[in-house]
Design a protein around this motif. Sequence first.
Motif, mmCIF file in Angstrom:
data_model
loop_
_atom_site.group_PDB
_atom_site.id
_atom_site.type_symbol
_atom_site.label_atom_id
_atom_site.label_comp_id
_atom_site.label_asym_id
_atom_site.label_seq_id
_atom_site.Cartn_x
_atom_site.Cartn_y
_atom_site.Cartn_z
ATOM 1 N N SER A 122 17.896 40.703 0.972
ATOM 2 C CA SER A 122 18.030 42.102 1.340
ATOM 3 C C SER A 122 19.483 42.564 1.183
ATOM 4 N N ILE A 123 20.423 41.758 1.628
ATOM 5 C CA ILE A 123 21.847 42.099 1.510
ATOM 6 C C ILE A 123 22.244 42.161 0.036
ATOM 7 N N ILE A 124 21.785 41.184 -0.748
ATOM 8 C CA ILE A 124 22.105 41.167 -2.179
ATOM 9 C C ILE A 124 21.521 42.394 -2.867
ATOM 10 N N LEU A 125 20.291 42.742 -2.535
ATOM 11 C CA LEU A 125 19.663 43.925 -3.107
ATOM 12 C C LEU A 125 20.455 45.179 -2.762
ATOM 13 N N ARG A 126 20.842 45.326 -1.525
ATOM 14 C CA ARG A 126 21.594 46.500 -1.091
ATOM 15 C C ARG A 126 22.943 46.585 -1.794
ATOM 16 N N LEU A 127 23.617 45.441 -1.908
ATOM 17 C CA LEU A 127 24.907 45.433 -2.603
ATOM 18 C C LEU A 127 24.738 45.765 -4.081
ATOM 19 N N THR A 128 23.715 45.224 -4.698
ATOM 20 C CA THR A 128 23.470 45.513 -6.113
ATOM 21 C C THR A 128 23.238 46.997 -6.323
ATOM 22 N N ILE A 129 22.418 47.589 -5.481
ATOM 23 C CA ILE A 129 22.154 49.023 -5.598
ATOM 24 C C ILE A 129 23.435 49.816 -5.358
ATOM 25 N N TRP A 130 24.233 49.408 -4.396
ATOM 26 C CA TRP A 130 25.505 50.081 -4.120
ATOM 27 C C TRP A 130 26.422 50.038 -5.338
ATOM 28 N N PHE A 131 26.536 48.872 -5.953
ATOM 29 C CA PHE A 131 27.411 48.752 -7.119
ATOM 30 C C PHE A 131 26.868 49.529 -8.318
ATOM 31 N N LEU A 132 25.548 49.576 -8.475
ATOM 32 C CA LEU A 132 24.974 50.367 -9.562
ATOM 33 C C LEU A 132 25.202 51.861 -9.337
ATOM 34 N N LEU A 133 25.119 52.297 -8.095
ATOM 35 C CA LEU A 133 25.330 53.711 -7.796
ATOM 36 C C LEU A 133 26.791 54.123 -7.922
ATOM 37 N N THR A 134 27.702 53.273 -7.494
ATOM 38 C CA THR A 134 29.111 53.648 -7.484
ATOM 39 C C THR A 134 29.842 53.277 -8.768
ATOM 40 N N ILE A 164 28.107 48.674 4.526
ATOM 41 C CA ILE A 164 26.868 49.457 4.474
ATOM 42 C C ILE A 164 25.652 48.538 4.437
ATOM 43 N N ALA A 165 25.733 47.470 3.642
ATOM 44 C CA ALA A 165 24.608 46.537 3.529
ATOM 45 C C ALA A 165 24.259 45.924 4.883
ATOM 46 N N PHE A 166 25.270 45.645 5.704
ATOM 47 C CA PHE A 166 25.008 45.044 7.017
ATOM 48 C C PHE A 166 24.647 46.077 8.079
ATOM 49 N N LEU A 167 25.134 47.318 7.926
ATOM 50 C CA LEU A 167 24.884 48.339 8.945
ATOM 51 C C LEU A 167 23.527 49.020 8.789
ATOM 52 N N ARG A 210 2.259 43.480 -2.858
ATOM 53 C CA ARG A 210 3.696 43.621 -3.085
ATOM 54 C C ARG A 210 4.381 43.958 -1.767
ATOM 55 N N SER A 211 5.537 43.361 -1.550
ATOM 56 C CA SER A 211 6.332 43.723 -0.380
ATOM 57 C C SER A 211 7.002 45.072 -0.651
ATOM 58 N N LYS A 212 7.539 45.670 0.388
ATOM 59 C CA LYS A 212 8.222 46.956 0.248
ATOM 60 C C LYS A 212 9.420 46.829 -0.683
ATOM 61 N N TYR A 213 10.101 45.691 -0.628
ATOM 62 C CA TYR A 213 11.264 45.474 -1.497
ATOM 63 C C TYR A 213 10.855 45.437 -2.966
ATOM 64 N N LEU A 214 9.772 44.751 -3.274
ATOM 65 C CA LEU A 214 9.326 44.664 -4.657
ATOM 66 C C LEU A 214 8.786 46.001 -5.158
ATOM 67 N N ILE A 215 8.137 46.764 -4.282
ATOM 68 C CA ILE A 215 7.683 48.099 -4.673
ATOM 69 C C ILE A 215 8.886 48.983 -4.959
ATOM 70 N N PHE A 216 9.903 48.896 -4.126
ATOM 71 C CA PHE A 216 11.120 49.661 -4.369
ATOM 72 C C PHE A 216 11.739 49.274 -5.707
ATOM 73 N N LEU A 217 11.803 47.991 -5.992
ATOM 74 C CA LEU A 217 12.369 47.554 -7.266
ATOM 75 C C LEU A 217 11.508 48.000 -8.447
ATOM 76 N N ASP A 218 10.190 48.028 -8.278
ATOM 77 C CA ASP A 218 9.320 48.558 -9.328
ATOM 78 C C ASP A 218 9.659 50.019 -9.608
ATOM 79 N N VAL A 219 9.800 50.815 -8.551
ATOM 80 C CA VAL A 219 10.160 52.227 -8.705
ATOM 81 C C VAL A 219 11.522 52.347 -9.376
ATOM 82 N N PHE A 220 12.468 51.533 -8.960
ATOM 83 C CA PHE A 220 13.808 51.553 -9.539
ATOM 84 C C PHE A 220 13.765 51.236 -11.031
ATOM 85 N N LEU A 221 13.002 50.213 -11.418
ATOM 86 C CA LEU A 221 12.925 49.830 -12.825
ATOM 87 C C LEU A 221 12.259 50.906 -13.677
#
Length: 127
Positions: A4-16, A30-33, A87-98
């Motif tokens: 979850s932390i890695i996913l959040r950081l990856t999304i943060w770096f892709l956005l910024t 942000i990933a921890f908060l 699918r977990s919520k994380y994988l559904i989110f990643l499907d939407v992202f892809l």
Amino acid sequence: MILSIILRLTIWFLLTSDLSLINIIIGILIAFLLPQNPPERQSIKDWIHLLGELFISIVQAYKEAIEIIIFPHAYEGLTVQRVPPNRSKYLIFLDVFLITFTPKTIVLKYNEEGWFTIHRILRKKTP
């Protein structure tokens, strides 16, 4: 938790698009908060498959961007795509992202019954 932390950081770096020290620190904070959900079990096989899809979607995004530049895309359409079962919520989110990552598509809606509504731009009008 770690995924979850890695996913959040990856999304943060892709956005910024910024790997400066201060941005890394902000991303970690942000990933921890952000609120944590209880962990959902997903097999490593699903995650590896999704990483393969990520690689393919990056190549596809470049290909589609070039197509849009060279060939006009004057038409659009809606399609419906089934979400893989269990699918977990994380994988559904990643499907939407892809799906949304590629220039020609965007997910408009996720139906709780297991369907994505996807908007696509098209070169030719489909019957």
